[in-house]
Design an enzyme around this catalytic site. Sequence first.
Site, short mmCIF file in Angstrom:
data_model
loop_
_atom_site.label_atom_id
_atom_site.label_comp_id
_atom_site.label_asym_id
_atom_site.label_seq_id
_atom_site.Cartn_x
_atom_site.Cartn_y
_atom_site.Cartn_z
CG HIS A 95 10.47 14.54 24.46
ND1 HIS A 95 11.50 14.51 23.57
CD2 HIS A 95 10.87 15.35 25.46
CE1 HIS A 95 12.49 15.29 24.00
NE2 HIS A 95 12.14 15.80 25.16
CG ASP A 97 10.50 14.66 19.73
OD1 ASP A 97 10.18 14.39 20.91
OD2 ASP A 97 10.42 15.80 19.27
CG ASP A 128 15.97 16.71 25.51
OD1 ASP A 128 14.84 16.35 25.86
OD2 ASP A 128 16.17 17.70 24.77
CD GLU A 162 9.82 18.78 24.45
OE1 GLU A 162 9.70 19.81 25.15
OE2 GLU A 162 10.88 18.50 23.85
CD GLU A 163 13.67 18.29 21.79
OE1 GLU A 163 13.63 19.53 21.81
OE2 GLU A 163 14.25 17.62 22.67
CG ASP A 189 12.06 17.36 28.47
OD1 ASP A 189 13.17 16.86 28.29
OD2 ASP A 189 11.39 17.87 27.58
CG HIS A 384 18.70 20.58 22.72
ND1 HIS A 384 17.83 21.46 22.14
CD2 HIS A 384 17.93 19.61 23.25
CE1 HIS A 384 16.59 21.06 22.33
NE2 HIS A 384 16.62 19.93 23.01
ZN LIG Z 1 13.30 17.29 26.06
#
Ligand SMILES: [Zn+2]
Length: 408
Positions: A95, A97, A128, A162-163, A189, A384
């Site tokens: 992903h 984003d 990520d 995705e987030e 992921d 994150h």
């Molecule tokens: Zn991710």
Amino acid sequence: MKEALEEVFAEVSRNRDYAVNILTNLIKIRAVNPAFGGEGEFKRCLYLEKVLRELSPDSLQIIDVPDSRVPEGVRRNIVAIFEGSTRERLWIIAHTDTVPEGDRSLWKSDPYTPIISDGKIFGRGAEDNGQAIASSILAVKALRDAGIKPRVRIGLVFAADEEAGSTYGIKALMRRNTFGKSDLIVVPDAGSPKGDFIEVAEKHILWLKITVVGRQAHASMPHMGINAHRIGMKFALLLDEVLHAKFHERNELFSPPTSTFEPTKKEKNIDNVNTIPGVDVVYFDCRVLPGYDLNEVLEIVHTLKENFEKVYRVRINVEVIARSEAPPPTSPQSKVVQKLKTAIKLVTGLDARVGGIGGGTFAAIFRRVGYQAAVWSTVDETAHQPNEYARIANILQDAKVFATMALI
Ligand SMILES: [Zn+2]
């Protein structure tokens, strides 16, 4: 086979800087999901289209999904296909984003200015999911440079959103019948630091917004009001304890092996110190083992809410802002898991474990409709977090595993 693998691995190593360059360029293009007030997936896609075209894909599809929240009016997704000698298909899905940087003061460097230090690339979205974008492109680049046609067709997917639920990303692609049930689907992921963990199962996910409504008053006159903040804190702490006590089962397939209940986001209440807040908002992120029913969790929350409303004369509003029941797991015997295990063994010498995590990745969306998807990558698990990074060695290792999967 051994020779071909060695040639491809040599090309992966030779293209180290190529991959590093892709990831650092991505980090520079801030692409926080619009659900968190950001933008930039589109610009990342423009860059990735250029990179992919240089690899002469057999097809390159651009799928734009309308979304008025972003300046371009669409959320862009890319699907690039590289033909193999058979019709079998291997999808590697990443992903574009990211989540926001969070508390900026916790970062040692600017989250959107990539820093390379100690074999790591630092920046928001490095691990990520920028690492997967770089490693999957590197796998194709190495095969191309080695002049080796893969046995399977390789599909690289760079998806939006995705987030925040994948509505503008993978879900839109699935409606277009992009994928087939017999395809090999790898979602890089999540994973483990050695790259020896294949995720096949997820927990239920439940996000709660809890709003306590009391009565605002001057801070020197608490008897005139009802302090929503104090009651909100009490409620959150008690709920935290009760949920942990009630849903205490362990399932060693998962890491961590227990259900998790975390008070996370806290909404701002008032601007000044000398006012008693009339409203308090706190959020919970719950990841519940699939053996439990999410309705049982909600029942506990509601019982506690009713008790609090009676005792403290407040109104408590519990809103479910996300709910996703764990999909049926991918079989550890499935072709994708078996191939992944073989490839990991060939590249790292390790016997990979198969298990579950707190979710949710793209894989859950696939599993829900009966596709066998495996989540795997080599990561230090900095996603994150402040000072998120991707290890360059992990990018290379993942690329080798993807290329191997395409050859065996
Ligand atoms: Zn991710």
